[in-house]
Design an enzyme around this catalytic site. Structure first.
Site, PDB file in Angstrom:
ATOM      1  CG  ASP A   1      39.131  31.107  39.755  1.00 36.23           C
ATOM      2  OD1 ASP A   1      39.230  29.974  39.227  1.00 36.23           O
ATOM      3  OD2 ASP A   1      38.084  31.563  40.267  1.00 36.23           O
ATOM      4  CG  HIS A   2      43.453  27.426  34.976  1.00 41.55           C
ATOM      5  ND1 HIS A   2      43.079  27.964  33.760  1.00 41.55           N
ATOM      6  CD2 HIS A   2      44.518  26.624  34.729  1.00 41.55           C
ATOM      7  CE1 HIS A   2      43.879  27.478  32.813  1.00 41.55           C
ATOM      8  NE2 HIS A   2      44.771  26.671  33.383  1.00 41.55           N
ATOM      9  NE  ARG A   3      36.129  29.527  39.286  1.00 38.49           N
ATOM     10  CZ  ARG A   3      35.133  30.193  39.848  1.00 38.49           C
ATOM     11  NH1 ARG A   3      33.914  29.704  39.837  1.00 38.49           N
ATOM     12  NH2 ARG A   3      35.348  31.348  40.430  1.00 38.49           N
TER      13      ARG A   3
END
Ligand SMILES: Cc1cc2nc3c(=O)[nH]c(=O)nc-3n(C[C@H](O)[C@H](O)[C@H](O)COP(=O)(O)OP(=O)(O)OC[C@H]3O[C@@H](n4cnc5c(N)ncnc54)[C@H](O)[C@@H]3O)c2cc1C
Lengths: 437, 424
Positions: free
Chosen positions: B396-398
């Site tokens: 999850d690049h967040r």
């Protein structure tokens, strides 16, 4: 000591909410600056119905000879306003004792004082500060003061008049105005309606409005739209005719009565903005009844207050808004519940109207009040009843049958199948429900 | 004060469960956390704990009955609790009640939520539904509104099968509408043709669909793929299996991979975390619970190996086997499925080199292992036969950036390349 709930205002929202809160074990304080029962009990619902009943009785006596009651000399029959008010006051006193009794029984405290919200958990009244977990604002509404008639009498002040005006000018719009106009007309006065706009009763189905306008026109009550009127000192002229008046009564649309408050709550058109749970823009501060502008009826106010108590107790409220009857206590009475024909049409629903006249109803004929009709509007697939309008004596009570039917998602078939006693006015439901098509 | 405890949503999407055993009787005192009833769902058999202490004042349903999620299970008289305190309880956790994350689904990972205390548990002021919120079995003829009846008949729906949401469980028009699958002719025209057929979704498929979508809608998926030469690992594994010959257990590659990942996670805790957007913070988990995607006849499940970092290779092998057996026999309990912090999918055991697995939201990442194959590699300037394990990881690049992910992958792969490092 901290209260669970402080309720400001003891009208139908405040007093009903307080009783339920007490029953739910919430430590509750009600504060009202005036009388227990609010607008509804002291000047609104109950007193107006009481004086209307006096007027209807006056009319009945005038026509007593038709029923075979003789010996009453028409010229001796008079309407005693003071006696009508005295009777009203007795009824009000009895009802307000009832409220006090129920409060006591459920541990609700009461304080007569003007209340001020000074924080989300503090209410100031009588120079004291009360701590609370929740606040319910139930301060009601009053007709907005008018620029055109700054000295107009308010509906509350009517009951203090020693003598009633002969030619009252009723300015405004809505059910209260219509009831009042008919009251004056029934007791032999000559009211004039100066309407802010038409329809006079915008929430009503057009069939009911039409009926009432015709009825008032037959009774020679002038209906003057305010934009076409010229207002002079003691008369209104309209279409080259002068209508003199001797008193102005403000029966206009209503605006919220707001307590002094800090924090300032968000308003919408001057009313306290609330969500589905009737919570204001500040957590823990709720607003129910007229003051939130969602409806101007006592039973709506009470229903909202009950939902507030549910909310405080953590109960989820169903999404859908509740359905409620709209009653006008004229002679004959007007009542409706559910959607109006215009609303149904606007939703594009395939519908049918089953309309049945009162003139064929035996009981109505014996009572001498055969004016009126019932209209049952249903969709055409399952015949589910979507709206009912009626005009008849006691229509305001009879409408409850439609209320239950609709609450249970009933159709015209249930109406037709239910055996109604004969003779009753309620038979009209069975008759209309059984109509073809 | 009376509290109605409704059958909570154990593993989102499953909408009913069967009563296997009651642990409580009417009139019995219970403590919060005590098991009330054993329920079986499509996926698990689990004990349902009581959210409150008090006395059981009513019990709904008998052994073998199916109970819909949201229907009343028991009513509890909460001792000594005045309505006021009850209100406090409620204000602490508005509307939401207690929720715990549960990992439960496959390949891409699917996540469910268990709601320990259903909302709307207090009786409304209107006292609606006080009598019998849930007795679908006891009552032969469903309570229903006339229009609901007409509609059910019209649509060929058995009204006794419809869950009523009206007062006292009355079936309303809305219930019929939501009961019926969307009318085929309206949505897609008539879809039954000689060349296609329809089949209703199973509960598990619905759960997977819902959770996959939830993951994709709530995260910023990014994938990284790499290859690692695992000849040493292969040799280490076969030597260990030789040594463990008499222990009735055979090591697969999975225990090694689990250990490699657990170690790497310690160095890169952000991959063992959770993003709490609402409160704008990251929650770091001090425990490493690895969800292992498993294919079963009923569908995919992701049981969890708790505290994977503290377990030996053989412990892990035993645990994987036991979870796989339970999954096959549908005996996984809720405890087996919950609290995962990171997931692993070995899609390569069936086939495939690379993949883009779906993260088991709200976890941060999922690690996928492809099929090991012999391939030419360059070693000391010469082409030789190597054993290549492809891996694919979705994150999850967040929460985490590519550089950190690459460092994590490098660490995992260094352990796989040279498993002796796992001993360090
Ligand atoms: C003439 C008339 C006839 C009506 N007839 C009907 C009818 O037949 N049927 C029907 O359903 N509805 C009727 N209504 C409407 C009905 O009266 C209102 O909808 C209802 O009273 C609204 O209730 P409430 O509790 O919101 O406020 P209210 O009844 O207005 O009560 C508000 C109370 O708050 C108090 N208050 C305000 N500010 C403060 C403060 N700062 N501190 C302390 N106390 C404060 C006031 O003193 C008042 O007692 C009628 C209204 C009128 C005017």
């Amino acid at each position: 000591m901290t209260y669970d709930l402080i309720i400001i205002g003891s009208g139908p929202a405040g007093y009903v909410g307080a009783i339920k809160a007490g029953q739910r074990g919430l430590k509750t304080l009600v504060i009202d600056k005036k009388y227990i029962g609010g607008m509804c009990l002291n000047w609104g619902c109950i007193p107006t119905k009481s004086i209307l009943e006096s007027a209807k009785t006056y009319q009945k006596v005038l026509h007593a000879a038709d029923f075979g009651v003789t010996g009453i000399k028409a010229e001796e029959i008079a309407f005693d306003w003071q006696q009508a008010v005295t009777r009203t006051r007795k009824i009000v006193a009895k009802l307000s004792r009832g409220i006090e009794f129920l409060w006591k029984k459920n541990g609700v405290e009461f304080l007569r004082a003007e209340a001020k919200i000074i924080s989300p958990t503090q209410v100031e009244a009588d120079k004291r500060v009360f701590e609370t977990k929740n606040i319910l604002i139930a301060t009601g509404s009053r007709p907005a003061p008018r620029d055109d008639f700054p000295d107009a009498l308010s509906l509350e002040d009517l009951y203090s008049l020693p003598v009633l005006p002969e030619k009252p000018l009723l300015v405004g719009r809505g059910a209260n105005l219509v009831e009042l106009a008919q009251f004056f007309q029934m007791i032999g006065k000559a009211p004039i309606i100066l309407a802010d706009d038409l329809p006079l009763m915008p929430a009503l189905d057009a069939s009911l409005e039409d009926f009432m306008l015709k009825k008032m026109s037959k009774a020679k009550i002038p209906l003057i739209p305010v934009i076409d009127a010229q207002i002079k000192d003691k008369s209104v002229s309209y279409k080259d005719k002068d209508y003199p008046f001797d008193m102005v009564i403000n029966a206009g649309f209503r605006s919220a009565v707001l307590p002094q408050m800090e924090p300032q709550l968000k308003l919408e058109d001057g009313f306290i903005a609330t969500d589905r749970r009737h919570m204001s823009s500040t957590d823990g501060i709720y607003a129910a009844g007229d003051v939130n502008g969602k409806g101007y009826l006592a039973h709506v106010a009470s229903a909202q207050a009950l939902e507030v108590i549910d909310s405080i107790m953590g109960v989820d409220l169903p999404d859908e808004e509740r359905r409620y009857p709209l009653n006008i206590y004229t002679d004959p009475e007007l009542a409706q519940i559910g959607m109006t024909e215009a609303q149904i049409k606007a939703q594009g629903i395939d519908y049918q109207v089953k309309q049945y006249s009162m003139s064929a109803n035996g009981k109505a004929l014996t009572e001498g009040s055969s004016e009126g009709f019932i209209r049952i509007i249903h969709e055409t697939k399952y015949n589910q009843v979507l709206g009912v309008q009626m005009v008849s004596a006691n229509a305001t009570d009879l409408i409850s049958e439609a209320g239950i039917l609709m609450e249970l998602e009933g159709s015209t078939y249930e109406l037709a199948r239910t055996i109604h006693a004969h003779p009753t006015v309620s038979e009209i439901y069975m008759d209309a429900g059984g109509m073809d098509g | 004060m009376r509290y109605i405890f409704k059958f909570p949503d154990i593993g989102e999407g499953l909408d009913e469960g069967k009563i296997i055993e009651w642990y409580v009787e009417k009139g019995q005192s219970i403590q919060s956390g005590d098991a009330l009833v054993k329920m079986e769902t499509d996926k698990v058999v689990t004990d349902i704990p009581s959210p409150k202490s008090g006395v059981i004042s009513a019990r709904y349903g008998s052994i073998g009955d199916s109970i819909k999620v949201g229907s009343a299970l028991v009513e509890i008289d909460i001792e000594g609790v005045e309505a006021k305190d009850a209100q406090d309880i409620n204000q602490e956790e508005p509307a939401k009640a207690v929720t715990e994350s549960v990992d439960e689904e496959g390949f891409g990972g699917v996540v469910g939520t268990i709601e320990l205390a259903g909302d709307g548990a207090y009786l409304p002021a209107g006292d609606e539904g006080i009598s019998s919120p849930n007795e679908p079995k006891a009552r032969k003829k469903a309570l229903a509104t006339p229009v609901a009846r007409a509609m059910a008949k019209d649509l060929g729906i058995d009204i006794n099968q419809v869950v009523g949401t009206g007062p006292a469980g009355r079936v309303t028009k809305k219930d019929i509408e939501s009961h019926r699958p969307p009318a085929p002719q309206r949505s897609v025209g008539s879809i039954e043709t000689p060349r296609q057929r329809t089949e209703p979704l199973s509960q598990i498929r619905k759960t997977i669909a819902k959770n996959m979508l939830r993951s994709k809608q709530n995260t910023a998926h990014m994938a990284i793929m790499e290859e690692v030469e695992v000849s040493t690992l292969i040799e280490a594994r076969s030597r260990l299996n030789e040594a463990l010959k008499h222990d009735q257990i055979k090591l697969s590659y999975l225990p090694f991979i689990i250990q490699a990942i657990a170690r790497a996670l310690k160095k890169h805790p952000v991959l063992n975390a959770e993003l709490d957007m609402e409160n704008e913070r990251i929650i770091y988990k001090d425990y490493i619970n690895l969800g292992i995607a498993m294919d079963t006849d009923d569908g995919l499940v992701v049981p969890v190996i708790h505290d994977a970092d503290k377990k030996s290779l053989t412990d892990l092998a035993h645990e994987i086997k036991s979870l796989a057996d339970k999954a096959r026999e549908r005996k996984l309990t809720l405890d087996d499925l919950k609290d995962g912090t990171f997931s692993i999918t070995s899609y390569g055991s069936i086939g495939g080199y690379f993949a883009v697995p779906v993260i088991a939201y709200p976890q941060v990442a999922i690690f996928g292992i492809g099929r090991i194959a012999q391939k030419p590699v360059v070693k000391d300037g010469e082409i030789v036969i190597g054993n290549i394990m492809p891996i694919s990881m979705s994150v999850d690049h967040r929460i985490v950036d590519g550089a950190e992910v690459s460092r994590f992958v490098n660490d995992v792969l260094s352990y796989l390349k040279d498993p002796i490092l796992l001993l360090a």
